[in-house]
Write a protein that holds these residues in place. Structure first.
Motif, PDB file in Angstrom:
ATOM      1  N   UNK A 204      11.579   6.136 -15.545  1.00 15.36           N
ATOM      2  CA  UNK A 204      12.508   5.770 -14.212  1.00 15.36           C
ATOM      3  C   UNK A 204      12.562   4.293 -14.331  1.00 15.36           C
ATOM      4  N   UNK A 205      13.523   3.678 -13.808  1.00 17.67           N
ATOM      5  CA  UNK A 205      13.599   2.000 -13.849  1.00 17.67           C
ATOM      6  C   UNK A 205      12.607   1.582 -13.019  1.00 17.67           C
ATOM      7  N   UNK A 206      12.514   0.429 -13.468  1.00 22.79           N
ATOM      8  CA  UNK A 206      11.459  -0.325 -12.498  1.00 22.79           C
ATOM      9  C   UNK A 206      11.873  -0.472 -11.100  1.00 22.79           C
ATOM     10  N   UNK A 207      13.071  -0.676 -10.720  1.00 25.01           N
ATOM     11  CA  UNK A 207      13.349  -0.630  -9.432  1.00 25.01           C
ATOM     12  C   UNK A 207      13.080   0.670  -8.717  1.00 25.01           C
ATOM     13  N   UNK A 208      12.998   1.508  -9.227  1.00 26.90           N
ATOM     14  CA  UNK A 208      12.948   2.882  -8.663  1.00 26.90           C
ATOM     15  C   UNK A 208      11.400   3.349  -8.679  1.00 26.90           C
ATOM     16  N   UNK A 256      10.298  -3.321  -5.158  1.00 29.42           N
ATOM     17  CA  UNK A 256      11.027  -3.269  -4.106  1.00 29.42           C
ATOM     18  C   UNK A 256      11.604  -4.340  -4.127  1.00 29.42           C
ATOM     19  N   UNK A 257      10.947  -5.539  -4.289  1.00 31.45           N
ATOM     20  CA  UNK A 257      11.557  -6.821  -4.406  1.00 31.45           C
ATOM     21  C   UNK A 257      12.728  -6.871  -5.415  1.00 31.45           C
ATOM     22  N   UNK A 283      -0.470 -15.599  -0.693  1.00 29.72           N
ATOM     23  CA  UNK A 283       0.171 -15.127   0.659  1.00 29.72           C
ATOM     24  C   UNK A 283       1.150 -14.026   0.307  1.00 29.72           C
ATOM     25  N   UNK A 284       2.042 -14.552  -0.596  1.00 30.06           N
ATOM     26  CA  UNK A 284       3.237 -13.693  -0.893  1.00 30.06           C
ATOM     27  C   UNK A 284       2.671 -12.395  -1.903  1.00 30.06           C
ATOM     28  N   UNK A 285       1.674 -12.513  -2.486  1.00 29.37           N
ATOM     29  CA  UNK A 285       1.034 -11.305  -3.294  1.00 29.37           C
ATOM     30  C   UNK A 285       0.631 -10.297  -2.264  1.00 29.37           C
ATOM     31  N   UNK A 286       0.025 -10.770  -1.211  1.00 29.88           N
ATOM     32  CA  UNK A 286      -0.351  -9.988  -0.025  1.00 29.88           C
ATOM     33  C   UNK A 286       0.715  -9.209   0.704  1.00 29.88           C
ATOM     34  N   UNK A 287       1.475 -10.123   0.744  1.00 36.55           N
ATOM     35  CA  UNK A 287       2.819  -9.420   1.503  1.00 36.55           C
ATOM     36  C   UNK A 287       3.788  -8.459   0.549  1.00 36.55           C
ATOM     37  N   UNK A 288       3.491  -8.576  -0.658  1.00 34.55           N
ATOM     38  CA  UNK A 288       3.964  -7.836  -1.566  1.00 34.55           C
ATOM     39  C   UNK A 288       3.090  -6.072  -1.622  1.00 34.55           C
ATOM     40  N   UNK A 289       1.885  -6.529  -1.500  1.00 35.28           N
ATOM     41  CA  UNK A 289       0.907  -5.236  -1.691  1.00 35.28           C
ATOM     42  C   UNK A 289       1.480  -4.478  -0.223  1.00 35.28           C
ATOM     43  N   UNK A 290       1.646  -4.977   1.010  1.00 32.63           N
ATOM     44  CA  UNK A 290       1.723  -4.317   2.243  1.00 32.63           C
ATOM     45  C   UNK A 290       3.087  -3.807   2.036  1.00 32.63           C
ATOM     46  N   UNK A 291       3.988  -4.392   1.482  1.00 28.80           N
ATOM     47  CA  UNK A 291       5.458  -3.955   1.378  1.00 28.80           C
ATOM     48  C   UNK A 291       5.366  -2.721   0.621  1.00 28.80           C
ATOM     49  N   UNK A 299      10.362   4.233   2.057  1.00 28.66           N
ATOM     50  CA  UNK A 299      11.258   4.157   1.192  1.00 28.66           C
ATOM     51  C   UNK A 299      12.338   3.342   1.595  1.00 28.66           C
ATOM     52  N   UNK A 300      12.171   1.881   1.515  1.00 28.29           N
ATOM     53  CA  UNK A 300      13.162   1.074   1.985  1.00 28.29           C
ATOM     54  C   UNK A 300      14.345   1.148   1.152  1.00 28.29           C
ATOM     55  N   UNK A 301      14.282   1.377  -0.180  1.00 28.65           N
ATOM     56  CA  UNK A 301      15.314   1.572  -1.011  1.00 28.65           C
ATOM     57  C   UNK A 301      16.242   2.733  -0.807  1.00 28.65           C
ATOM     58  N   UNK A 302      15.851   3.698  -0.515  1.00 29.07           N
ATOM     59  CA  UNK A 302      16.411   5.032   0.006  1.00 29.07           C
ATOM     60  C   UNK A 302      17.239   4.766   1.161  1.00 29.07           C
ATOM     61  N   UNK A 303      16.687   3.811   2.109  1.00 33.41           N
ATOM     62  CA  UNK A 303      17.358   3.608   3.414  1.00 33.41           C
ATOM     63  C   UNK A 303      18.613   2.606   2.976  1.00 33.41           C
ATOM     64  N   UNK A 304      18.559   1.778   2.160  1.00 32.10           N
ATOM     65  CA  UNK A 304      19.538   0.916   1.791  1.00 32.10           C
ATOM     66  C   UNK A 304      20.673   1.695   1.161  1.00 32.10           C
TER      67      UNK A 304
END
Length: 307
Positions: A204-208, A256-257, A283-291, A299-304
């Motif tokens: 799969x592509x990285x974004x998936x 996801x980003x 700080x941002x890397x922690x946010x990425x982890x929880x994201x 599955x935020x990408x599916x919602x979009x």
């Protein structure tokens, strides 16, 4: 005719393995990159022909390295690199999916690393992991002394604490290293395979990219073990489990980003710079982890895509 072709290819790929491995030993900096390519020649031999051809080529390459670089380097080449290439080649040839290839390959890579540690202890009486930790500790000590007054805010206790954490997380570091080199060999193999007509399972592509929901429970379990463990062995298990799952979820957060950045930024270089900047900020890397954790559930990408 077919046997002649397989013999010629086997000799060529065996020579290529020797060149890559000797280059990884003697070429500074760039040699590290070459070391990741070492499993590829025997992997392609197994895929294109069979296990026997790949194994014989690996043995020939090992014997040549034995003559040029000695027994220890020959063992590292066969156990640390060629064996992984042979195993991954068998999985690709038998039609396994990318999840099984990377997962089982990472397990073999981890076992080969542990085997190398044992063989080093047996042959040289030294533990390579402890040797590396001692070198790291000396480097930190020299850096601290060179900083002088600038390093007073860090304190020697901080260095000792950092080294203690590194020592406790050696299992997680080995697991992550095994995942990384197996994944890298799969990606490089897929890329080269497209150009020489060798088919790899679709990836799969990285974004998936998306981890299974069970990983979320493993992440929460690591927090529970840290909370209940104190300074015991349970705490060490939780610390290692958390490091592995946290890195994996941060990678999913980056996926996801990247998915959302693709919607507004077309240039890959610009997206890469933004992602590197975000990952390098604690700080941002922690946010990425929880994201990544919450994306596993929602599955935020599916919602979009639905919107």
């Amino acid at each position: 005719m077919r046997r002649t072709i397989s013999t010629v290819e086997g000799a060529f790929f065996a020579a290529l393995t020797v060149i890559l491995y000797l280059g990884s030993i003697y070429i500074p900096v760039f040699g590290l990159i070459l070391s990741f390519l070492c499993p590829l020649p025997v992997m392609f031999l197994v895929i294109r022909w069979n296990l026997k051809v790949g194994f014989l080529a690996a043995v020939v390459a090992t014997l040549i390295i034995l003559a040029f670089a000695g027994l220890y380097q020959a063992i590292i080449c066969f156990v640390g690199f060629s064996f992984l290439g042979i195993f991954m080649g068998v999985l690709v040839k038998r039609g396994y999916g990318w999840v099984e290839i990377i997962g089982l390959g990472a397990l073999v890579s981890l076992l080969s690393k542990l085997a190398l540690v044992g063989l080093t202890l047996l042959l040289m009486g030294k533990n390579p992991i402890l040797e590396s930790l001692n070198i790291m500790e000396q480097a930190f000590g020299q850096a601290y002394s060179m900083l002088g007054n600038l390093g007073e805010g860090l304190g020697e206790n901080s260095v000792e604490t950092l080294m203690q954490i590194v020592k406790m997380t050696i299992p997680a570091i080995l697991i992550l290293a095994a995942l990384f080199d197996t994944f890298l060999n799969f990606i490089l193999g897929s890329w080269v395979g497209k150009r020489i007509g060798v088919r790899f399972p679709p990836f799969p592509a990285f974004s998936e990219w998306r981890l299974p929901p069970s990983m979320v429970w493993m992440y929460f379990l690591s927090w529970l073990l840290l909370f209940l463990g104190g300074s015991s062995f349970v705490y060490q298990i939780g610390l290692n489990l958390q490091l592995v799952t946290q890195i994996l979820f941060m990678v999913q957060g980056v996926a996801v980003l990247n998915f959302f950045l693709r919607k507004i930024i077309a240039q890959r270089v610009v997206r890469a710079i933004i992602i590197i900047f975000v990952v390098m900020q604690p700080v941002f890397s922690t946010v990425l982890t929880w994201l990544g954790v919450f994306d596993t559930w929602f599955d935020f990408r599916k919602l979009l895509k639905k919107k």
